[in-house]
Design a protein around this motif. Structure first.
Motif, short mmCIF file in Angstrom:
data_model
loop_
_atom_site.label_atom_id
_atom_site.label_comp_id
_atom_site.label_asym_id
_atom_site.label_seq_id
_atom_site.Cartn_x
_atom_site.Cartn_y
_atom_site.Cartn_z
N ASP A 166 8.84 4.96 12.60
CA ASP A 166 9.06 4.44 11.43
C ASP A 166 9.46 5.14 10.23
O ASP A 166 9.23 5.05 8.95
CB ASP A 166 7.54 3.85 10.88
CG ASP A 166 7.73 2.63 10.09
OD1 ASP A 166 9.01 1.91 9.94
OD2 ASP A 166 6.69 2.17 9.51
N ALA A 178 -1.61 3.81 5.67
CA ALA A 178 -0.53 4.24 6.42
C ALA A 178 -0.15 3.17 7.20
O ALA A 178 0.98 3.15 7.81
CB ALA A 178 -0.92 5.48 7.11
N MET A 179 -1.09 2.13 7.57
CA MET A 179 -0.62 1.33 8.78
C MET A 179 0.28 0.11 8.28
O MET A 179 1.00 -0.42 8.94
CB MET A 179 -1.87 0.53 9.37
CG MET A 179 -2.68 1.49 10.09
SD MET A 179 -4.25 1.19 10.88
CE MET A 179 -4.36 -0.46 11.15
N GLY A 200 3.12 1.05 6.86
CA GLY A 200 4.47 1.62 7.44
C GLY A 200 5.29 1.59 5.98
O GLY A 200 4.96 2.08 5.06
N SER A 228 -0.92 3.63 13.45
CA SER A 228 0.49 4.00 12.39
C SER A 228 1.08 5.36 13.16
O SER A 228 0.40 6.17 13.93
CB SER A 228 0.02 4.76 11.03
OG SER A 228 0.61 5.89 10.56
#
Ligand SMILES: Nc1nc2c(ncn2[C@@H]2O[C@H](COP(=O)(O)OP(=O)(O)O)[C@@H](O)[C@H]2O)c(=O)[nH]1
Ligand SMILES: [Mg+2]
Length: 444
Positions: A42, A221-222, A224, A252
């Motif tokens: 990502d 953080a998940m 992105g 993540s």
């Protein structure tokens, strides 16, 4: 945390061949793999591309040290770039005042309340006396949530039930902190689903009134790339000091965490990697880079070698050698330098081909000791004039003084002479080539 990146990076680095020089051909496959890894994790496509470009430029341009193990050198270059990408050195939070005021903001569900209590717990362990302020006036359960966590670790929480006047809450909390002699005030605010006018107005009011020493923006953080976008939007309206990234224990892939600070120009100061109160970590780019690459020992080793054998220093040795002035004192100095770097096994493993030799002759690990004793038994004048040793009286004296058989002394002198000759024929650019030959001949 960062497990995905770790696994993929490890795979990419294993393609690297250890015994060749750094050339475009032998790094291309690795760099391609790293680029793919970053994008999969990502990381924005453009950032990944620039990152790879920089590594390529730096590694192929590295001439002087290329005769050291190129694999390790590339790992060090990747490490350095990764640290830079994450913002370089860690930026500490400002808690020097009494009291220091820390304002926590972020979207709903990002982890503000959890983080506020984690931070309070973290600071309490550092001998601070924190006060948590429940300033989420929109969710009735918010006060209880904060109190339940804080009570468990015995941290005071200030709240005003049924009161929705944010200024009054802040004002009274400051008085309360003073009364209780708390030296850090952590204000946990309300978040919304997106950064909108209502949220911004409220945060600005709290910000203006509380004059925080540190304003931290919490992101999940998940989410992105969305996390990066949110921070960018927020940074346009409030000049905050740092980012907190939560839920790095989730699935993540870590890309947002490693690129956040270079995209938005604000440092990540803390990360959170779990629901427990102790799941908080200061964000140290160096440590994270080490974790991702899993090559901490190599990085340290290359750093030390670069420190001891930089271009300038190796050129100086070369100049001495080419003028036939390389003597025992110089040799002694070199050995001292090598010893500073660490175990001989370590340094040898950096020299292509030497790993095999060492594995076979482990008992030779301390062969520098002998050389050192021989040199120490020489007079300073002798150390500077290697040619004096054509005289066997001198050799006998050294043998007695050092306790090393005459046969060994003769062997050592012969090797010294041989190395000197070989080194003189070398190109002056390959400073480390000199060291390499020097060491391998000495130990043989
Ligand atoms: N797994 C995990 N969960 C977290 C982390 N930080 C917060 N949470 C959870 O995320 C949810 C929302 O957190 P909360 O602190 O209430 O968010 P707030 O709305 O910003 O105050 C809660 O269920 C927390 O337990 C973390 O680092 N890891
Ligand atoms: Mg909350």
């Amino acid at each position: 945390m960062f497990k995905y990146l770790q696994k993929k990076m490890d795979k990419a680095l294993h393609i690297l061949k250890g015994n060749n020089k750094i050339t475009e051909i032998n790094v291309t496959a690795t760099l391609k793999e790293i680029r793919r890894t970053l994008i999969d994790a990502d990381v924005n496509y453009k950032i990944a591309k620039t990152f790879i470009q920089k590594i390529k430029e730096k590694s192929i341009g590295k001439k002087v040290l290329t005769s050291l193990n190129p694999k390790q050198l590339i790992i060090k270059i990747i490490y350095d770039e990764l640290v830079l990408l994450m913002g370089g050195k860690n930026k500490e939070i400002n808690i020097s005042k009494n009291p220091s005021i820390i304002l926590i903001c972020g979207l709903q569900g990002s982890g503000k309340t959890s983080f506020s209590s984690k931070l309070a717990f973290f600071l309490k362990k550092k001998n601070k006396k924190p006060l948590l302020v429940a300033a989420d006036i929109h969710r009735p359960a918010a006060i209880d949530q904060l109190k339940i966590i804080a009570d468990k670790v015995d941290i005071p929480v200030f709240f005003l039930k049924e009161n929705k006047n944010i200024i009054e809450i802040i004002k009274k909390s400051f008085l309360y902190a003073n009364e209780k002699k708390c030296n850090v005030i952590i204000i946990d605010t309300a978040g919304r689903l997106a950064i909108d006018k209502i949220m911004m107005n409220e945060i600005e009011t709290i910000y203006r009134y509380s004059k925080p020493d540190e304003t931290l923006f919490v992101v999940d953080a998940m989410t992105g790339q969305d996390a990066i976008n949110t921070v960018q939007i927020f940074s346009k309206v409030l000049n905050f000091d740092g980012i907190v990234m939560t839920k790095l224990d989730g699935d993540s892939r870590g890309g947002a965490a490693i690129t956040m600070s270079s995209v938005v120009g604000k440092p990540i100061k803390f990360i959170s990697n779990g629901e427990k109160i102790e799941n908080i970590e200061i964000f140290y780019p160096e440590r994270i880079a080490n974790r991702i690459l899993g090559m901490g020992d190599i990085v340290t080793l290359v750093e030390k070698v670069q420190e001891q054998f930089n271009e300038e220093k190796t050129k100086k040795i070369y100049r001495k050698i080419s003028k036939n002035r390389f003597n025992f004192e110089d040799l002694f100095e070199q050995i001292k330098k090598i010893k500073k770097i660490g175990s001989i096994k370590n340094i040898m493993s950096m020299i292509p081909g030497m790993e095999n030799f060492l594995d076979k002759k482990k008992e030779k690990k301390d062969s520098f000791k002998e050389i050192e004793s021989i040199i120490l038994s020489m007079t300073p004048y002798e150390r500077h004039h290697p040619t004096l040793f054509s005289n066997s009286n001198r050799k006998n004296r050294i043998s007695k003084g050092s306790g090393i058989p005459l046969k060994e002394i003769n062997l050592f002198l012969k090797q010294f002479d041989k190395i000197n000759k070989i080194m003189k024929t070398m190109n002056h650019n390959s400073g480390s080539e000199i060291i390499k030959n020097f060491l391998s001949k000495m130990i043989n």
